[in-house]
Design an enzyme around this catalytic site. Sequence first.
Site, short mmCIF file in Angstrom:
data_model
loop_
_atom_site.label_atom_id
_atom_site.label_comp_id
_atom_site.label_asym_id
_atom_site.label_seq_id
_atom_site.Cartn_x
_atom_site.Cartn_y
_atom_site.Cartn_z
N GLU A 172 14.50 10.64 11.93
CA GLU A 172 13.62 11.87 11.92
C GLU A 172 14.35 12.98 12.54
O GLU A 172 13.96 13.70 13.40
CB GLU A 172 12.47 11.41 12.63
N GLU A 291 9.10 3.99 7.31
CA GLU A 291 8.14 4.01 8.31
C GLU A 291 6.53 4.35 7.73
O GLU A 291 6.41 5.55 7.36
CB GLU A 291 8.26 5.06 9.61
#
Length: 501
Positions: A172, A291
Amino acid sequence: MKARVTANAAYAVADIDKRLYGSFLEHLGRAVYTGIYEPGHPQADAEGMRKDVIELVRALDTPICRYPGGNFVSAYNWEDGIGPKENRPRRLDLAWRTTEPNLVGIHEFADWAEKAGTEMMLAVNLGSRGLDEARAFVEYVNHPGGSYWSDLRARNGRTQPWNCRLWCLGNEMDGPWQVGHKLASEYGHLANETAKALRGLDPTVELVVCGSSHSNMPTYPQWEATVLEATYEQVDYISLHMYFENYEKNTAEYLALPAKLDRYIGTVAGIIDYVKAKTRSKRDVKISFDEWNVWYHQRQRDAERMRAWDWPEAPRLLEDIYNFEDVLQVGCIINTFIRRSDIVRIACIAQLVNVIAPIMTDPGGGAWRQTIYWPFMLASRHGRGTALQLAVEVPTYDAAAADKVPWLDIAGVHNSNAGTLTFFAINRHGSETIEADVALERFAAKSIEHTIIRHDDLEACNTKDAPDTVSPVKGNGAALSSKGMTLKLPPHSYSMVRVTL
């Protein structure tokens, strides 16, 4: 409510990569400590790993497990988790404001993964660290011997390399909350140079570059275009993440969110095609959706708690208790991945134990299955094979996430080796039964079985005292017909229908 579905053996989406049913463990809350690892527990093995948890993970049949993060990896020194445990440093983890004892590192996790029947998907730190540390980590894990890091691995008790194939280039990195957050151009350059070094060390690795943390990011989708233009010739996958929320307690709106997921996947697939054309490349980059899960039950409360506490070790954090409504959502999410399995090759439910997880444990006590364990397990065990392009006619509704959301969400998988045809079907409607006529073209059906998950209370949960409140049972809503089969799907229900061919 009437519906018509057609499944034709000639119309396929793709062969499903088994890693579509992957999982995730991060050094976060009790995912590792008192999750998979609890020395002294009555169920602990000689290495301190909980055998009751291992049994539940093996039953999920999850082929890969991503580790060690997640936000945690962006300030993690992997070397802290090797060597004698008594010599390992205690570190302050900036991602979750906790203390990390480093009693579990690469050796312990690799041993656990083997016991749990899963393969490692490892992440390198491109937040606070960079290329050289990533290169050392891969050398430690994958090089046979005769070098500094591989010989150190041998001295630490592991002579043979683990040969981990799948590596994430950070986590991320588009997120301002991330330690070492970077601009797309900065990250793209670093990821490309790191990828080149890792391929020089081990040409067999598969590399995952960071895409957007979610589709509401202000940098989405330009982030994907910039990063892929910088890395396209060196990476195999681009990572996407998405979590699903129902703060408004509106079931129809909640169950429409997978339409947003589908649009997210489609947009990034288009960017991949654009960059491939722009770079005149012959390579194919796919999506690793590493995710995903429902995450809102404890999220806001725990964010406030975390800001106030003083670096605890393995605290109770983000331990969402899932209900029956979440079964329907997880079923729709997995169906979306199946229908997009030509571009989504890897997906990881986040996470595996205790932290927004299908498996829960009590320290010193038992382990049990949350409600969402069941749709994941059914899809993982029976959703292998070829995803079919189904033709579906069913009434729809309009929602904030998308218009014309079908009341019936259905995916089909043909397993030619097993001689089966499996359908996963969710009735999104709260008051109407869906009666579906399913035409099976170029399939010869021999027998049929129906498994259903349903509860009258959308808020029904599984607990340590009542672990089977929501669980699959044998259904009676599926029958063979002259043209295929008929289905009766009750309101707000999850069904798996398996046809023996």
